[in-house]
Enzyme design. Structure first.
Site, PDB file in Angstrom:
ATOM      1  N   ARG A   1      -5.665   5.577  -0.377  1.00  0.00           N
ATOM      2  CA  ARG A   1      -4.510   4.708  -0.614  1.00  0.00           C
ATOM      3  C   ARG A   1      -4.555   4.127  -2.013  1.00  0.00           C
ATOM      4  O   ARG A   1      -5.620   3.958  -2.606  1.00  0.00           O
ATOM      5  CB  ARG A   1      -4.476   3.521   0.360  1.00  0.00           C
ATOM      6  CG  ARG A   1      -4.465   3.854   1.830  1.00  0.00           C
ATOM      7  CD  ARG A   1      -3.082   4.341   2.292  1.00  0.00           C
ATOM      8  NE  ARG A   1      -3.053   4.499   3.728  1.00  0.00           N
ATOM      9  CZ  ARG A   1      -3.478   5.582   4.377  1.00  0.00           C
ATOM     10  NH1 ARG A   1      -3.979   6.602   3.716  1.00  0.00           N
ATOM     11  NH2 ARG A   1      -3.406   5.649   5.686  1.00  0.00           N
TER      12      ARG A   1
ATOM     13  N   HIS B   1     -10.403   4.444   3.128  1.00  0.00           N
ATOM     14  CA  HIS B   1      -9.582   3.613   4.015  1.00  0.00           C
ATOM     15  C   HIS B   1     -10.002   2.149   4.019  1.00  0.00           C
ATOM     16  O   HIS B   1     -10.366   1.577   5.042  1.00  0.00           O
ATOM     17  CB  HIS B   1      -9.582   4.190   5.439  1.00  0.00           C
ATOM     18  CG  HIS B   1      -8.350   3.819   6.206  1.00  0.00           C
ATOM     19  ND1 HIS B   1      -8.339   2.829   7.142  1.00  0.00           N
ATOM     20  CD2 HIS B   1      -7.093   4.297   6.145  1.00  0.00           C
ATOM     21  CE1 HIS B   1      -7.123   2.712   7.660  1.00  0.00           C
ATOM     22  NE2 HIS B   1      -6.348   3.602   7.062  1.00  0.00           N
TER      23      HIS B   1
ATOM     24  N   GLU C   1       0.819  -1.211   0.000  1.00  0.00           N
ATOM     25  CA  GLU C   1       0.000   0.000   0.000  1.00  0.00           C
ATOM     26  C   GLU C   1       0.849   1.255   0.000  1.00  0.00           C
ATOM     27  O   GLU C   1       1.982   1.265   0.485  1.00  0.00           O
ATOM     28  CB  GLU C   1      -0.954   0.020   1.182  1.00  0.00           C
ATOM     29  CG  GLU C   1      -0.275   0.155   2.532  1.00  0.00           C
ATOM     30  CD  GLU C   1      -1.283   0.307   3.656  1.00  0.00           C
ATOM     31  OE1 GLU C   1      -1.803   1.423   3.853  1.00  0.00           O
ATOM     32  OE2 GLU C   1      -1.547  -0.705   4.332  1.00  0.00           O
TER      33      GLU C   1
ATOM     34  N   ARG D   1      -2.165  11.045   7.425  1.00  0.00           N
ATOM     35  CA  ARG D   1      -2.065  10.433   6.098  1.00  0.00           C
ATOM     36  C   ARG D   1      -3.402  10.390   5.363  1.00  0.00           C
ATOM     37  O   ARG D   1      -3.443  10.152   4.168  1.00  0.00           O
ATOM     38  CB  ARG D   1      -1.521   8.996   6.221  1.00  0.00           C
ATOM     39  CG  ARG D   1      -0.070   8.946   6.615  1.00  0.00           C
ATOM     40  CD  ARG D   1       0.413   7.526   6.892  1.00  0.00           C
ATOM     41  NE  ARG D   1       0.301   6.663   5.730  1.00  0.00           N
ATOM     42  CZ  ARG D   1       0.067   5.360   5.793  1.00  0.00           C
ATOM     43  NH1 ARG D   1      -0.106   4.768   6.966  1.00  0.00           N
ATOM     44  NH2 ARG D   1      -0.011   4.641   4.707  1.00  0.00           N
TER      45      ARG D   1
END
Length: 140
Positions: free
Chosen positions: A116, A131, A101, A112
């Site tokens: 992703r 997420h 990832e 963050r």
């Protein structure tokens, strides 16, 4: 002898019939010559049954992360490139270590963020903006 009106009417009927017959030749028969295949036709086997997104339609931050992945880094976050466990089991099951990832920056986020990119050893790319709840296969 057929008069002029009858010839025009007959020609119109034949033209309509020809259009109908050509249109029945299959799902791609109505496409103009040289047309690109649809996204569905070019979807790789690993993405079948998943939502997809062309890489060019990803957020700009995700496109930047894709470029970094292609170049091999350097990555801005220490956790970029770590093994993705797929604990949510949303992606196809693979052996541990198959997926990795990478963080996609989220504007105005203090950490963050939730976005992703996940890569697979077979060349797969997946994007999640929530997420890991949902993924889209990235078409490149």
């Amino acid at each position: 002898m057929i008069n002029r009106f009858a010839r025009i009417a007959l020609a119109s009927v034949l033209a309509c019939l020809a259009v109908l017959l050509v249109g029945c030749g299959g799902k791609d028969s109505a496409k103009p010559a040289g047309a690109k295949p649809s996204v569905a036709a070019s979807t790789p086997a690993w993405a079948k049954g998943m939502a997809t997104v062309p890489a060019a339609q990803l957020p700009p931050e995700a496109q930047k992360t894709l470029t970094l992945i292609d170049k091999g880094g350097p990555f801005p976050y220490s956790k970029d490139g770590v093994v993705f466990g797929n604990f949510e089991k949303v992606l196809p099951q693979q052996k541990r270590g198959y997926y990795h990832e990478y963080t996609v920056d989220t504007p105005n986020s203090r950490d963050r963020g939730a976005r992703r990119l996940v890569t697979g050893q077979g060349g797969e790319f997946y994007y999640t903006g929530d997420h890991y709840k949902t993924f889209k296969a990235v078409l490149r």
